[in-house]
Design a protein around this motif. Sequence first.
Motif, PDB file in Angstrom:
ATOM      1  N   VAL A   1       0.841  -1.200   0.000  1.00 29.59           N
ATOM      2  CA  VAL A   1       0.000   0.000   0.000  1.00 29.59           C
ATOM      3  C   VAL A   1       0.878   1.253   0.000  1.00 29.59           C
ATOM      4  O   VAL A   1       2.087   1.162   0.217  1.00 29.59           O
ATOM      5  CB  VAL A   1      -0.948   0.011   1.215  1.00 29.59           C
ATOM      6  CG1 VAL A   1      -1.964  -1.113   1.117  1.00 29.59           C
ATOM      7  CG2 VAL A   1      -0.172  -0.067   2.524  1.00 29.59           C
TER       8      VAL A   1
ATOM      9  N   SER B   1      -1.443   3.912  -6.308  1.00 34.26           N
ATOM     10  CA  SER B   1      -1.714   2.650  -5.598  1.00 34.26           C
ATOM     11  C   SER B   1      -2.823   1.807  -6.229  1.00 34.26           C
ATOM     12  O   SER B   1      -2.745   0.571  -6.158  1.00 34.26           O
ATOM     13  CB  SER B   1      -2.033   2.930  -4.128  1.00 34.26           C
ATOM     14  OG  SER B   1      -3.217   3.696  -3.988  1.00 34.26           O
TER      15      SER B   1
ATOM     16  N   THR C   1      -0.715  -1.583  -6.216  1.00 32.81           N
ATOM     17  CA  THR C   1      -1.043  -2.538  -5.153  1.00 32.81           C
ATOM     18  C   THR C   1      -1.621  -3.842  -5.693  1.00 32.81           C
ATOM     19  O   THR C   1      -1.143  -4.923  -5.319  1.00 32.81           O
ATOM     20  CB  THR C   1      -1.997  -1.891  -4.126  1.00 32.81           C
ATOM     21  OG1 THR C   1      -1.353  -0.752  -3.543  1.00 32.81           O
ATOM     22  CG2 THR C   1      -2.359  -2.876  -3.020  1.00 32.81           C
TER      23      THR C   1
END
Length: 345
Positions: free
Chosen positions: A133, A164, A168
């Motif tokens: 993250v 992100s 991620t």
Amino acid sequence: MVSMTHVPSGHISPAPVPPVPDPSGEEKENRSAALIVVAFPAFILIGAIVAFMFPATFAPLTNYINLFLTIIMFTMGLTLTVPDFQMVLKRPLPVFIGVVAQFVIMPGLAVLVAKMMGLNPALAVGLLMLGSVPGGTSSNVIAFLCRGDVALSVTMTSVSTMVSPIMTPILMLLLSGTATEVDGAGMAWSLVQTVLLPVVIGLTLRVFLSRWINRIMPVLPWLSILGIGGVVFGAVANNAERLLSVGLIVFAAVIVHNVLGYVLGYYTGRLFRFSEPVNRTMAVEIGTQSAGLASGMAGRFFSPEAALPGAVAAVVHNITGAIYTAIVRNRPVEPVAVPEKVAVG
């Protein structure tokens, strides 16, 4: 994320700084920032203990994870300004190196630490989520207190947050292993909804309603802290029994992961011969992750147990940040300009 005006956990935006800093004002600002760094982990730790003792009371909080995450990211967006992103053009190398290093070092360390400590699949994927993250909620305050490059810290947190939704899910798909099924598309869409959109909306409101937003800025860090608390307390309540058996190993894994992130982050800056304030910022930004986001996403897409590393990190990351500040703050650095903005992302 934790945020505030020149009185710092989200983003911190001070009033215009005069050419010659007022020592008393600087001292007051330091005390305010230190209060946030102490109050944040204290609130999370005390609340987590209460949630552990009375899980039935706090378990329903897990039904509102998306709401809590939206609050965290919206408050971060409200503290951002367009100049926060202009540094990408003014000083692209440290921003680029820092963000890339964050998304390489922390996920890689998560896999390594999980294997070294023999974490079960749920805890391993939770630690990987923590490493994948964006930058953490208190990184900008810690950078400010340790005399790092605050403007760089704000920009790194902002950029890592914006990318992100792409990075991620990709990291989780690549590194989670075949034993864990990852809904990459669902995770990306969830991050767009709970991270990207709230940040963009908050940033837009800050641009057009800046005078009104500035008035409520001191409240924003505490709203963010409450949002993180909602995520963490629910995760602890849902894992009260599991914590009795895995609590120590989770704390150990999170601490090792975090400390190694600080070390490798600092020496990444040294490798590229950046200044000492930039090196300190690299350490803080790379080592400190968005623990509330990690806990919420892991609990939603994997299992309640997978949310534990993020919940533990919400406390650990702020304690190690305070320790790091105490170690390096009084060590000499090259002269740097007085920061125009402090932000906790």
